[in-house]
Design a protein around this motif. Structure first.
Motif, PDB file in Angstrom:
ATOM      1  N   ILE A  12      10.352   3.557  -1.708  1.00  0.00           N
ATOM      2  CA  ILE A  12       9.404   2.438  -1.684  1.00  0.00           C
ATOM      3  C   ILE A  12       8.208   2.730  -0.776  1.00  0.00           C
ATOM      4  O   ILE A  12       7.369   1.851  -0.559  1.00  0.00           O
ATOM      5  CB  ILE A  12      10.082   1.132  -1.236  1.00  0.00           C
ATOM      6  CG1 ILE A  12      10.705   1.285   0.156  1.00  0.00           C
ATOM      7  CG2 ILE A  12      11.131   0.700  -2.255  1.00  0.00           C
ATOM      8  CD1 ILE A  12      11.238  -0.027   0.737  1.00  0.00           C
ATOM      9  N   GLY A  13       8.116   3.943  -0.272  1.00  0.00           N
ATOM     10  CA  GLY A  13       6.948   4.269   0.537  1.00  0.00           C
ATOM     11  C   GLY A  13       7.228   5.349   1.550  1.00  0.00           C
ATOM     12  O   GLY A  13       8.339   5.875   1.662  1.00  0.00           O
ATOM     13  N   GLY A  14       6.175   5.676   2.303  1.00  0.00           N
ATOM     14  CA  GLY A  14       6.329   6.682   3.336  1.00  0.00           C
ATOM     15  C   GLY A  14       5.013   7.344   3.673  1.00  0.00           C
ATOM     16  O   GLY A  14       3.955   7.005   3.136  1.00  0.00           O
ATOM     17  N   LYS A  15       5.079   8.313   4.570  1.00  0.00           N
ATOM     18  CA  LYS A  15       3.884   9.038   5.004  1.00  0.00           C
ATOM     19  C   LYS A  15       4.245  10.475   5.343  1.00  0.00           C
ATOM     20  O   LYS A  15       5.230  10.745   6.035  1.00  0.00           O
ATOM     21  CB  LYS A  15       3.271   8.356   6.232  1.00  0.00           C
ATOM     22  CG  LYS A  15       1.989   9.017   6.726  1.00  0.00           C
ATOM     23  CD  LYS A  15       0.850   8.760   5.749  1.00  0.00           C
ATOM     24  CE  LYS A  15      -0.369   9.629   6.089  1.00  0.00           C
ATOM     25  NZ  LYS A  15      -0.186  11.048   5.683  1.00  0.00           N
ATOM     26  N   LEU A  69       0.818  -1.213   0.000  1.00  0.00           N
ATOM     27  CA  LEU A  69       0.000   0.000   0.000  1.00  0.00           C
ATOM     28  C   LEU A  69       0.851   1.262   0.000  1.00  0.00           C
ATOM     29  O   LEU A  69       0.619   2.182  -0.777  1.00  0.00           O
ATOM     30  CB  LEU A  69      -0.919  -0.005   1.228  1.00  0.00           C
ATOM     31  CG  LEU A  69      -1.839   1.210   1.400  1.00  0.00           C
ATOM     32  CD1 LEU A  69      -2.777   1.347   0.205  1.00  0.00           C
ATOM     33  CD2 LEU A  69      -2.631   1.091   2.700  1.00  0.00           C
ATOM     34  N   THR A  70       1.869   1.309   0.847  1.00  0.00           N
ATOM     35  CA  THR A  70       2.671   2.531   0.968  1.00  0.00           C
ATOM     36  C   THR A  70       3.508   2.803  -0.283  1.00  0.00           C
ATOM     37  O   THR A  70       3.942   3.936  -0.492  1.00  0.00           O
ATOM     38  CB  THR A  70       3.586   2.460   2.211  1.00  0.00           C
ATOM     39  OG1 THR A  70       4.124   3.756   2.475  1.00  0.00           O
ATOM     40  CG2 THR A  70       4.720   1.463   2.027  1.00  0.00           C
ATOM     41  N   SER A  71       3.711   1.791  -1.111  1.00  0.00           N
ATOM     42  CA  SER A  71       4.503   1.971  -2.332  1.00  0.00           C
ATOM     43  C   SER A  71       3.682   2.488  -3.506  1.00  0.00           C
ATOM     44  O   SER A  71       4.238   2.874  -4.529  1.00  0.00           O
ATOM     45  CB  SER A  71       5.146   0.641  -2.734  1.00  0.00           C
ATOM     46  OG  SER A  71       4.169  -0.284  -3.175  1.00  0.00           O
ATOM     47  N   GLN A  72       2.348   2.524  -3.348  1.00  0.00           N
ATOM     48  CA  GLN A  72       1.475   2.918  -4.458  1.00  0.00           C
ATOM     49  C   GLN A  72       1.356   4.435  -4.566  1.00  0.00           C
ATOM     50  O   GLN A  72       1.260   5.146  -3.568  1.00  0.00           O
ATOM     51  CB  GLN A  72       0.077   2.320  -4.244  1.00  0.00           C
ATOM     52  CG  GLN A  72       0.028   0.813  -4.281  1.00  0.00           C
ATOM     53  CD  GLN A  72      -1.342   0.258  -3.942  1.00  0.00           C
ATOM     54  OE1 GLN A  72      -1.478  -0.900  -3.562  1.00  0.00           O
ATOM     55  NE2 GLN A  72      -2.393   1.072  -4.080  1.00  0.00           N
ATOM     56  N   LYS A  73       1.338   4.917  -5.800  1.00  0.00           N
ATOM     57  CA  LYS A  73       1.148   6.343  -6.041  1.00  0.00           C
ATOM     58  C   LYS A  73      -0.317   6.738  -5.946  1.00  0.00           C
ATOM     59  O   LYS A  73      -0.645   7.925  -5.799  1.00  0.00           O
ATOM     60  CB  LYS A  73       1.707   6.733  -7.406  1.00  0.00           C
ATOM     61  CG  LYS A  73       3.226   6.616  -7.491  1.00  0.00           C
ATOM     62  CD  LYS A  73       3.743   7.043  -8.850  1.00  0.00           C
ATOM     63  CE  LYS A  73       5.262   6.924  -8.922  1.00  0.00           C
ATOM     64  NZ  LYS A  73       5.788   7.342 -10.251  1.00  0.00           N
ATOM     65  N   SER A  74      -1.197   5.761  -6.026  1.00  0.00           N
ATOM     66  CA  SER A  74      -2.626   6.014  -5.866  1.00  0.00           C
ATOM     67  C   SER A  74      -3.320   4.712  -5.509  1.00  0.00           C
ATOM     68  O   SER A  74      -2.753   3.623  -5.677  1.00  0.00           O
ATOM     69  CB  SER A  74      -3.238   6.601  -7.146  1.00  0.00           C
ATOM     70  OG  SER A  74      -3.165   5.652  -8.204  1.00  0.00           O
TER      71      SER A  74
END
Length: 377
Positions: free
Chosen positions: A220-223, A186-191
């Motif tokens: 590879i991801g983040g918030k 999930l965190t790697s997705q652009k949308s």
């Protein structure tokens, strides 16, 4: 490829490995953040940092924990959630309306993409019945992870005097969360697109606020996170050539550029090399067994984070006796593989039996056993 081992092995293999050297705490990098850390997820090393243990407001980066707990709950039961008035929250939102129905996984997507405070509240109330009880769940998990300077109050990260964390603790959280396959994906997705259960005709695509996924090829991801009090907060992860780094900046007006600069430094200074010891096989003679030999292999693959300057200094040695005595059980430790640099061991891996070999049922006298020993030796 299997081979018979006829003597105690001290076989030397030279690989591109070395022991990690102590990192420079500030690494001569200009970072605008009030506090930050560049952390290696593979070996737990801090590569560069400033005030990494300072208690600060993490804003919506809190949702890393909330979405992880939601995804864990959804993995066993992906509950349907009917949005109600008590789930309404101020601030960023996935714009749920009262009466609409989605799943827990959808709420996780709303948190990680749109930073939905409404999604965070909805998940907390669905899982624990109240935000207070859910905060207890968050804090219990934080303690398990080793986040010693963290206390959660809200599931969304909205400001509260008793809601705080540190750059280092948030790096631990991100590293831990990435071990969950659903979270990592999930965190790697652009949308992410959410198909509503009610109304069934509604489908909404949410864009990820984490621009680093587009700005930096190894991300590879983040918030992201922001409140007036917390400032701009960013937790991200990047992976290059097998090495995974976590970067956290708190109260940083130049966070995108700072993360890229820190990652460039980290990947320049360090590398990750792997040795798949599970691909090593050897057939060893087995004395007194129902089978004349037994196959052994490395217990697990080995990866070592190394300084780029020392990458040619690792020596790999295999230690294995020329014969074993039965009985031998599958998984028994029968030898070892040592990784050393300048004679100092930095990593060790077990050699284990692939199968079991039982002892022969026939009775043997002492002279026969001595004969077997010399025969197999």
């Amino acid at each position: 490829m299997k081979r018979i081992v006829s003597a105690v092995l001290s076989v030397l293999f030279v690989f591109a490995y070395s022991i990690p050297v102590k990192a420079e705490k500030n690494a001569k990098i200009k970072v605008s953040a009030e506090a930050y850390v560049l952390y290696c997820a593979d070996n737990g090393q801090i590569i560069s940092s400033k005030d990494e243990n300072k208690k600060m407001k993490p804003a919506s980066t809190t949702k890393i924990m909330t979405s992880l707990l939601a995804l864990e709950e959804a993995s066993s039961r992906n509950k349907k959630v009917k949005f109600s008035e008590k789930m309404i929250a101020e601030g960023s939102s996935m714009y749920l309306k009262v009466g609409e129905v989605v799943t827990l996984k959808d709420l996780a997507a709303g948190m990680m993409m749109a930073s939905g405070n409404d999604a965070a509240n909805s998940a907390a109330l669905t899982i624990s019945g109240s935000t207070e009880k859910f905060a207890d769940k968050m804090n219990k998990r934080a303690k398990q992870i080793g986040m010693k300077n963290t206390h959660f109050v809200t599931p969304s990260g909205l400001d509260d005097d008793n809601h705080y964390s540190t750059a280092y603790d948030m790096a631990l959280l991100m590293s831990y969360a990435l071990e969950n396959e659903d979270f990592a994906k999930l965190t790697s997705q652009k949308s992410a697109t959410v198909e509503f259960i009610e109304p069934s005709s509604k489908k909404t695509t949410y864009s990820n606020h984490n621009r680093l996924l587009s700005l930096y090829e190894y991300c590879i991801g983040g918030k992201t996170g922001y409140t007036m009090s917390a400032g701009r907060c960013l937790v991200s992860a990047a992976k290059k050539d097998g090495l995974t780094l976590i970067c956290v900046t708190l109260n940083d007006r130049n966070d995108w550029n700072d993360h890229i600069s820190l990652y460039n430094y980290g990947f320049e200074q360090y590398s990750c090399y792997t040795s798949d010891d599970t691909s090593f096989f050897a057939d060893v003679s087995c004395v007194g067994g129902e089978s004349d030999s037994i196959t052994v292999t490395g217990e697990k693959p080995v990866s070592i984070v190394v300084s780029s300057d020392d990458k040619d200094k690792i020596e790999r040695k295999i230690y294995l006796d020329s014969f074993l005595y039965s009985p031998v059980k599958q998984g028994d430790n029968v030898g070892r593989i040592e990784y050393t640099i300048n004679g100092k061991m930095i990593e060790e891996n077990k050699l284990v039996a692939v199968d079991s070999v039982n002892s022969k049922k026939e009775n043997k006298n002492i002279f026969t056993m001595i004969k077997d020993l010399f025969t197999y030796g």
